[in-house]
Enzyme design. Structure first.
Site, PDB file in Angstrom:
ATOM      1  N   SER A 243       0.832  -1.196   0.000  1.00  0.00           N
ATOM      2  CA  SER A 243       0.000   0.000   0.000  1.00  0.00           C
ATOM      3  C   SER A 243       0.868   1.248   0.000  1.00  0.00           C
ATOM      4  O   SER A 243       2.095   1.168   0.092  1.00  0.00           O
ATOM      5  CB  SER A 243      -0.903   0.014   1.245  1.00  0.00           C
ATOM      6  OG  SER A 243      -1.688  -1.157   1.331  1.00  0.00           O
ATOM      7  N   SER A 281      -3.675  -3.629  -2.717  1.00  0.00           N
ATOM      8  CA  SER A 281      -3.026  -2.368  -2.383  1.00  0.00           C
ATOM      9  C   SER A 281      -4.028  -1.369  -1.817  1.00  0.00           C
ATOM     10  O   SER A 281      -5.131  -1.217  -2.331  1.00  0.00           O
ATOM     11  CB  SER A 281      -2.361  -1.776  -3.634  1.00  0.00           C
ATOM     12  OG  SER A 281      -1.544  -0.685  -3.300  1.00  0.00           O
ATOM     13  N   ASP A 283      -4.221   2.420  -1.514  1.00  0.00           N
ATOM     14  CA  ASP A 283      -3.563   3.641  -1.988  1.00  0.00           C
ATOM     15  C   ASP A 283      -4.430   4.845  -1.618  1.00  0.00           C
ATOM     16  O   ASP A 283      -5.483   5.079  -2.217  1.00  0.00           O
ATOM     17  CB  ASP A 283      -3.365   3.575  -3.501  1.00  0.00           C
ATOM     18  CG  ASP A 283      -2.631   2.305  -3.918  1.00  0.00           C
ATOM     19  OD1 ASP A 283      -1.526   2.079  -3.423  1.00  0.00           O
ATOM     20  OD2 ASP A 283      -3.193   1.536  -4.728  1.00  0.00           O
TER      21      ASP A 283
END
Length: 362
Positions: A243, A281, A283
């Site tokens: 991340s 992930s 983000d």
């Protein structure tokens, strides 16, 4: 054995991107090329280590005077939501930031949020506060650290908050970046700043990143991998996981809607570095303004230079996080290499390989 802790570690002596002649974009930086170039923004780290298994910590981005009675305009953007950004819904709904922004390890985020609430309730003027929205982001440092140990405790949070200061910001394997990795390399905390002109008003924008995302590193258009640098034989098994938390601060007079637009560009900027934005992930970008009393917001039509500056500054902050980090062996004997500056410069100096439209080497 208790983990060893370190508050406000010394600035890394490893070179930053600009020290190597790697200049991203055409805007001037602030004096420190850090988020602390934005007036009224301080940063604190507490690093928590117990070799070989624990490599973790907490990082605090602390705007002066922020609180439930003195909120700052703020916005956020989620590129991929596989994460635990505590406080996200109220931040989005109201467009205001009531607390410092803290970053830590995934399974420690909830303890960190509780400690932040306790610290805030003790601030002057908060004796009658009945509701508070702590903002805490996280990255999963479980590849190099025993994440299930949840080593970040209240005293570590308070040390980062109480020790937050202006001036140079430690980067790499410190605070919330102690156990993180990105793009196949050991990564961590990175920061940078720019001073774009917005319709005749010089403003400062700074970012701090907690880099822990997958993909393939690109520097000035060149692909760089641990294999191409001769550091490892096989790709790192975490290459597609991870991340990134991005905190953006600016003294430009912007409202919450405009700060959300700024946060969106911050996440877009990760693509320049080679981010994969994979399924796993998280983000996120949180952007806040430090001058809510500065008058009418900048006209939308004048925001172009700020958007461009944010793209540049996030790209440079990620690269700084990689250059500052060092090779780390952690939990289970797993190792991730640091990005060596000398080998990176050698790769960037090599002639570029161009392909013709037919796919042959030119």
């Amino acid at each position: 054995m208790e983990p060893k802790t370190c508050t406000q570690p010394a600035q890394s002596t490893r070179p930053r991107a600009r020290d190597l002649g790697i200049v991203i974009g055409g805007f001037d930086t602030g004096p420190l090329n850090a988020i602390t170039d934005v007036p009224g923004v301080r940063v604190g780290h507490t690093t928590v280590r117990q070799h070989p298994d624990v490599h973790s910590g907490v990082t605090a981005v602390v705007p002066d005077s922020v609180g439930p009675h003195t909120p700052l305009p703020a916005g956020m953007f989620t590129g991929n939501g596989y994460g635990k950004l505590i406080g996200a819904t109220q931040l989005t709904e109201l467009g205001t930031l009531e607390t410092p922004v803290l970053l830590t390890s995934t399974l420690s985020a909830f303890r960190v949020a509780d400690a932040l609430v306790g610290w805030m309730l003790e601030r002057p003027g908060c004796d009658a506060v009945l509701s508070l929205n702590p903002v805490v982001g996280e990255c999963n440092d479980g590849f190099l650290s025993d994440i299930r140990a949840r080593p970040v405790r209240e005293e570590h949070v308070r040390a980062a908050l109480d020790g937050a200061s202006g001036g140079p910001v430690a980067e790499g394997c410190v605070g919330a970046g102690t156990g993180t990795s990105a793009l196949g390399f050991k990564a961590g905390i990175g920061t940078a700043s720019r001073t774009p002109d917005l319709g005749g008003r010089r403003s400062t924008v700074g970012v701090l990143v907690q880099a822990n995302f997958g993909g393939t590193l690109r520097v000035l258009g060149r692909t760089v991998t641990p294999q191409s640098l001769g550091l490892v034989d096989d790709p790192a098994p975490v290459a597609e996981a991870g991340s990134c938390m991005i905190v953006v601060a600016t003294d430009a007079p912007l409202d919450a809607r405009q700060l959300t637009r700024v946060a969106r560009r911050a996440v877009f900027a990760l693509a320049r570095t080679g981010a994969a934005y994979s399924h796993g992930s998280g983000d996120y970008a949180v952007a806040f303004g430090t001058r809510p009393e500065a008058g009418a917001p900048v006209a939308d039509a004048a925001l172009g230079p700020l958007f461009e500056a944010v793209l540049d500054v996030v790209e440079e902050a990620v690269l700084n996080s990689l250059l500052a980090a060092t090779t780390t062996t952690g939990f289970g004997g797993r190792t991730l290499p640091g990005l060596p500056a000398d080998r990176l410069l050698e790769v960037l100096a090599e002639p570029a390989t161009l392909l013709t439209p037919g796919g042959t080497v030119a």
